[in-house]
Structures are given as structure tokens and as C-alpha cells.
Write an enzyme that holds these catalytic residues in place. Structure first.
Site, mmCIF file in Angstrom:
data_model
loop_
_atom_site.group_PDB
_atom_site.id
_atom_site.type_symbol
_atom_site.label_atom_id
_atom_site.label_comp_id
_atom_site.label_asym_id
_atom_site.label_seq_id
_atom_site.Cartn_x
_atom_site.Cartn_y
_atom_site.Cartn_z
ATOM 1 N N ASP A 75 -0.159 5.130 1.177
ATOM 2 C CA ASP A 75 -0.418 6.024 2.314
ATOM 3 C C ASP A 75 -0.314 5.275 3.631
ATOM 4 O O ASP A 75 -1.045 4.301 3.862
ATOM 5 C CB ASP A 75 -1.824 6.625 2.197
ATOM 6 C CG ASP A 75 -1.875 7.828 1.277
ATOM 7 O OD1 ASP A 75 -1.172 8.810 1.546
ATOM 8 O OD2 ASP A 75 -2.619 7.772 0.285
ATOM 9 N N ASP A 108 0.884 -1.173 0.000
ATOM 10 C CA ASP A 108 0.000 0.000 0.000
ATOM 11 C C ASP A 108 0.926 1.228 0.000
ATOM 12 O O ASP A 108 2.150 1.096 0.161
ATOM 13 C CB ASP A 108 -0.879 -0.053 1.257
ATOM 14 C CG ASP A 108 -1.701 1.207 1.445
ATOM 15 O OD1 ASP A 108 -2.393 1.613 0.498
ATOM 16 O OD2 ASP A 108 -1.637 1.796 2.545
#
Length: 253
Positions: free
Chosen positions: A29, A27
Site C-alpha cells: 500500500d 511494502d
């Protein structure tokens, strides 16, 4: 895949079952960079400007419970249940522009990121970034972190059938990389992202940068780490190395 223990230490073998490893997915963020505080500031400033919550700034608990890790549609519905969805999405689009201006000045990697990136490179594993962020944000963050040449694919939830917590972004990633779910693992910082990975049949390492550890474990994280310098992570990666070495020795015997 072995389950986590209550404190998130997990049996190391829960990741070693992915051997021979083909790919590692990240991922963005909160996983590659500690960006949630910047998102929080961007939301705070823009919500204050429209008198949201009677002019009281949203706190971190509200941010985590209603915004962090959510798709734009879900965040817009949580923030503005009485608004037309299109109006809420336009607000989020404007907020992303604000976030990008902050990121250019203040974005920093999660502690130890360079070390784990080098480990993945040294092993020659395939890699992709998988995010619910808009593509323009994703590519900016990857560039600011110096990882533009590291990732072989960038998968955006909004470009899939459904974003996280649905499994489609992770399923698209393994399809694009031409790897198997059972020989892949994921780094994720949100419960939504962890649920997406688990639903795709891929073990997930939960990175507890901001979100409550309990929520990450309940979402199904195989292992919980504080950052990429966490000894628990390196114990797991060393176990993967040992299992990989055993396979090679068996193959050459």
C-alpha cells in the site's frame, strides 16, 4: 549505513553498502500502488454511515495521523478508543471489503514501478512483498498490478509475532528468502514501515507518495524518493551497479 541528509538525498553509498545485493523487499500500500486515497474513501464512507465525528468526513490529515500504515489493532484503537477491540476489528474487516471493491476499479501503480521491477528482474535479485494489509488484500493488489509471478514471497504482518513497526515481518522475509539483512534493501512509504525495516537492520528507501517527508526521514529512511522515476533513485541504483561490477572484476582478476 550512511545517514540521510536533511533534505533526504542521502549519500548514495548508503545503499551501495548492500553490495553484493541479494534481495529487494517492497511494502504494498502506497509503495507499489497509490492505494491510500482508496483506503481514505472507504473509511470516509463507512465512518459517515455510523455518524462518526458528528457526521463530518475525516480529512487526509486525520487519515495520515491515525490510520495510514498502522496495523488493524492500532487503527481500531485510534478510531474507537471506547469500543471493545473485537468490535473495532470487525469494522476494519468490513472496511477492507469496501476497499477491495474500489481497488478492482481504480488501483494504479506508483509512477515508474514497471521500470524498477524490471531492474530487479534483470539483476536476478530475490524479492518479497511485506505488508500489514490482510493477505486477501495483498494478493489482490499484487494480482491487479500484474506482479503475481514477480514476488517469491508475500509476508503479512498479522501472520508474524507482531506487525510493523516491529521488525518481525522484515526478519521473516529475509529468512524465507535465505538472504542477509546487510545485502538487502527495502522500499517503504510509511514511517511505521520504515521503522520496521530499520529495526531489522535493513536500509530503507522512503517513497513519499502521501506521507509527510519529514516523518519518513525521522523514521530513518536512507534515501527519499518521490516515485520510481526519481533521478535520486536511479543515481543510487547506478552506484549499486558500479559497485557490483567492481566486485566481479576483483573476483575475476
Amino acid at each position: 549505513m550512511a545517514a540521510s541528509t536533511p533534505n533526504g538525498t542521502a549519500t548514495v553509498s548508503s545503499l551501495a553498502t548492500t553490495v553484493p545485493v541479494q534481495a529487494v523487499l517492497f511494502d504494498i500500500d502506497g509503495t507499489l500502488c497509490d492505494s491510500d486515497p482508496l483506503h481514505h474513501v472507504a473509511f470516509q464512507e463507512m465512518l459517515l454511515a455510523i455518524g462518526y465525528n458528528n457526521g463530518v468526513p475525516i480529512d487526509e490529515e486525520f487519515f495520515v495521523n491515525n490510520i495510514a500504515g498502522r496495523s488493524d489493532v492500532e487503527a481500531a484503537q485510534n478510531l474507537f478508543p471506547d469500543w471493545e477491540l473485537e468490535k473495532g476489528l470487525k469494522f476494519l474487516e468490513d472496511k477492507e471489503e469496501k476497499y477491495r471493491s474500489l481497488a478492482k476499479e481504480r488501483l494504479v501503480p506508483v509512477k515508474g514501478l514497471e521500470k524498477v521491477v524490471q531492474w530487479v528482474k534483470d539483476h536476478g535479485f530475490k524479492r518479497a512483498a511485506v505488508t500489514n494489509a490482510p493477505r486477501i488484500n495483498a494478493e489482490l493488489m499484487i494480482s491487479l498490478l500484474g506482479l503475481s509471478d514477480f514476488f517469491q514471497a508475500v509476508i503479512v504482518g498479522g501472520e508474524c509475532e507482531k506487525p510493523k513497526p516491529a521488525p518481525y515481518p522484515y526478519l521473516k522475509a529475509i529468512k524465507e528468502l535465505n538472504v542477509a539483512a546487510e545485502h538487502t534493501f527495502i522500499f517503504e512509504d510509511s514511517a511505521s514501515g520504515i521503522r520496521a525495516g530499520v529495526a531489522a537492520g535493513i536500509p530503507v528507501i522512503g517513497v513519499a507518495t502521501r506521507n509527510p517527508e519529514k516523518s519518513l526521514l525521522e523514521a530513518g529512511a536512507s534515501l527519499l524518493i518521490k516515485d520510481y522515476e526519481d533521478p535520486k533513485l536511479w543515481a543510487a541504483l547506478e552506484e549499486i551497479d558500479r559497485e557490483e561490477a567492481k566486485l566481479k572484476n576483483q573476483g575475476s582478476a
